[in-house]
Design a protein around this motif. Structure first.
Motif, PDB file in Angstrom:
ATOM      1  N   ASN A  26     -23.788  -8.470  16.809  1.00 51.20           N
ATOM      2  CA  ASN A  26     -23.175  -9.315  15.786  1.00 51.20           C
ATOM      3  C   ASN A  26     -23.307 -10.783  16.186  1.00 51.20           C
ATOM      4  O   ASN A  26     -23.714 -11.102  17.304  1.00 51.20           O
ATOM      5  CB  ASN A  26     -21.685  -8.965  15.584  1.00 51.20           C
ATOM      6  CG  ASN A  26     -20.928  -8.920  16.903  1.00 51.20           C
ATOM      7  OD1 ASN A  26     -21.122  -9.752  17.783  1.00 51.20           O
ATOM      8  ND2 ASN A  26     -20.050  -7.941  17.035  1.00 51.20           N
TER       9      ASN A  26
ATOM     10  N   GLU B 134     -24.437  -5.874   8.335  1.00 47.75           N
ATOM     11  CA  GLU B 134     -24.546  -7.270   8.795  1.00 47.75           C
ATOM     12  C   GLU B 134     -25.499  -8.033   7.874  1.00 47.75           C
ATOM     13  O   GLU B 134     -26.717  -8.028   8.069  1.00 47.75           O
ATOM     14  CB  GLU B 134     -25.041  -7.300  10.244  1.00 47.75           C
ATOM     15  CG  GLU B 134     -24.057  -6.741  11.259  1.00 47.75           C
ATOM     16  CD  GLU B 134     -22.997  -7.763  11.646  1.00 47.75           C
ATOM     17  OE1 GLU B 134     -23.220  -8.972  11.416  1.00 47.75           O
ATOM     18  OE2 GLU B 134     -21.954  -7.341  12.180  1.00 47.75           O
TER      19      GLU B 134
ATOM     20  N   GLN C  26     -27.961 -10.563   9.437  1.00 46.76           N
ATOM     21  CA  GLN C  26     -29.051  -9.956  10.190  1.00 46.76           C
ATOM     22  C   GLN C  26     -30.095  -9.326   9.273  1.00 46.76           C
ATOM     23  O   GLN C  26     -31.288  -9.350   9.569  1.00 46.76           O
ATOM     24  CB  GLN C  26     -28.488  -8.934  11.174  1.00 46.76           C
ATOM     25  CG  GLN C  26     -27.583  -9.575  12.209  1.00 46.76           C
ATOM     26  CD  GLN C  26     -27.407  -8.728  13.432  1.00 46.76           C
ATOM     27  OE1 GLN C  26     -28.365  -8.185  13.970  1.00 46.76           O
ATOM     28  NE2 GLN C  26     -26.181  -8.611  13.907  1.00 46.76           N
TER      29      GLN C  26
ATOM     30  N   ASN D  17     -19.132   0.201  14.715  1.00 50.60           N
ATOM     31  CA  ASN D  17     -20.511  -0.296  14.716  1.00 50.60           C
ATOM     32  C   ASN D  17     -21.212  -0.029  16.043  1.00 50.60           C
ATOM     33  O   ASN D  17     -22.419   0.231  16.078  1.00 50.60           O
ATOM     34  CB  ASN D  17     -20.536  -1.792  14.405  1.00 50.60           C
ATOM     35  CG  ASN D  17     -20.242  -2.074  12.941  1.00 50.60           C
ATOM     36  OD1 ASN D  17     -20.488  -1.244  12.079  1.00 50.60           O
ATOM     37  ND2 ASN D  17     -19.697  -3.245  12.670  1.00 50.60           N
TER      38      ASN D  17
END
Length: 420
Positions: free
Chosen positions: A172, A211, A214, A260
């Protein structure tokens, strides 16, 4: 001596060592220097303790087993890069603001069910730790897992030059090491140096589909997007439970934020064809240690101990999780978040403001940064230091409580356990 020749000397020994306290017979010792030590001065001691060769960069400490180089740190890094190319094994590298070490441990637990793996020990993830990890790999290693940490720009870029990863994963982007990165944008840029390296070398990246940033950064890359097939089955106060395909997996990790980390390990294991049942065994067998997301019971209390590290992103995730968790008599003991630089005052006040607006438990905030914050809430108390907190903390005032203990490593808040 060339790096190739140095590598031949390394292979003739029995592993790498940089600390005379940990020397094993016939090891290859590299004398590193730091702000408060000079490894060259231990050259004779290394030989006496059984080192096969000793790499130094100060000829004043030469003996019959030393190899003189221009700079020992550079020699270590170049040797590791050469060794990595010599072995030709697949390397998976991971970085991120939160959850790196836990995710790395989970990935290693899963992949080791099918492959002979070597992974970063603990959090030895810097310019020294990454080379040492690579040099611990042998011709028998089938897959390497390398954690990469960074607190400023170009650090991940340099570590990638050494490790040359084939696969990558970023947990993250969060508000960590703001003192070095300058801002959240700086964090994104610094961590994304892993993406840049993988893209430039036509390698593969794993991406959490939740995310958004990302997904955007990797849209032109070779990527494996995961999360859609992994379902969360839990409440905030219990260990994370997930369902993958037809298999339910009950982990020993507490906290919604660990979903996650587990999902990444499952997805990567599945990509590398680890059987479903073996993935389940690996995840369920992993026990968190070293003050990371540990669930404990002591003196009649339930305790969530997450005192290994803290930054604004991980702190808020822990608070949101604790807010949702079932249980009465909630007690929060939070320590300062370090390496915040000019953002320290704002970020600590933000935590206090959240606690004011969400009075789900009594909060004890420890450290000079928290002590500078402003609050009129009766359920929030601040302390300049742990010693000040310790003087006022009376175990008899607490009975059958649910504690969250979280702070940066330097706060060492695991000491609270002794007070209970």
């Amino acid at each position: 001596m060339t790096t190739k020749q140095l590598h031949q000397e390394f292979l003739a020994g029995s592993g790498i060592c940089t600390d005379t306290r940990n020397i094993v017979e016939n090891c290859f010792f590299i004398a590193l220097k730091g702000a408060n030590f000079n490894g060259n001065t231990f050259a004779d001691e290394a030989v006496k303790k059984g080192a096969y060769r000793v790499v130094i960069d100060d000829e004043a400490f030469k003996n019959e087993k030393t190899i003189l180089v221009k700079d020992t740190l550079t020699a270590l890094q170049e040797l590791a890069a050469f060794h990595r190319k010599h072995l030709k094994l697949p390397i998976l590298s991971l970085t991120g603001s939160n959850g790196k070490t836990t995710t790395k441990e989970l990935i290693n637990a899963v992949l080791s069910k099918k492959y002979k793996t070597i992974a970063t020990q603990g959090n030895l993830n810097n310019h020294i730790g990454v080379p040492l990890t690579l040099l611990s790999m042998t011709s028998e290693t089938e897959m390497g897992i390398v954690e990469m940490g960074a607190n400023h720009l170009h650090e991940i870029e340099n570590l990638c030059q050494i490790a040359q990863p084939d696969y990558g994963y970023i947990t993250n982007f969060g508000k960590a090491h703001l003192e070095g990165f300058g801002s959240l944008e700086g964090v994104v840029k610094g961590k994304s140096e892993l993406y840049t390296h993988l893209k430039d070398h036509d390698k593969t990246v794993f991406v959490n589909g939740a995310e958004t940033k990302q997904l955007e950064l990797t849209k032109t890359m070779n990527r494996v997007v995961f999360n859609e097939t992994i379902i969360q089955l839990m409440d905030a106060s219990n260990e994370v439970k997930v369902k993958f395909k037809n298999t339910e997996i009950q982990s020993k990790l507490v906290g919604l934020y660990n979903f996650n980390n587990i999902a990444a390990a499952i997805a990567i294991g599945d990509y590398f064809n680890v059987p479903e049942e073996q993935i389940k065994t690996a995840i369920e067998g992993y026990i968190p240690q070293n003050n990371r997301s540990q669930r404990l019971e002591k003196a009649g209390h339930k305790i969530l101990l997450d005192a290994y590290n803290a930054n604004p992103t991980s702190m808020m995730a822990a608070l949101e999780n604790f807010k949702q968790a079932e249980g009465n008599r909630k007690i929060l003991i939070l320590g300062d978040m370090f390496e915040m630089g000019s953002e320290a005052e704002k970020e600590h006040q933000h935590i206090v403001d959240f606690l004011e607006q969400n009075p789900f438990g009594k909060a004890y905030l420890v450290g000079s940064n928290f002590n500078k914050t402003k609050t009129k809430a009766s359920h929030i108390k601040t302390f300049e230091s742990f010693d000040d907190f310790k003087k006022q903390f009376k175990a008899k005032d607490f009975k059958n409580c649910f504690f969250l203990i979280k702070g940066s490593r330097g706060m060492a808040l695991e000491r609270v356990l002794n007070l209970l």
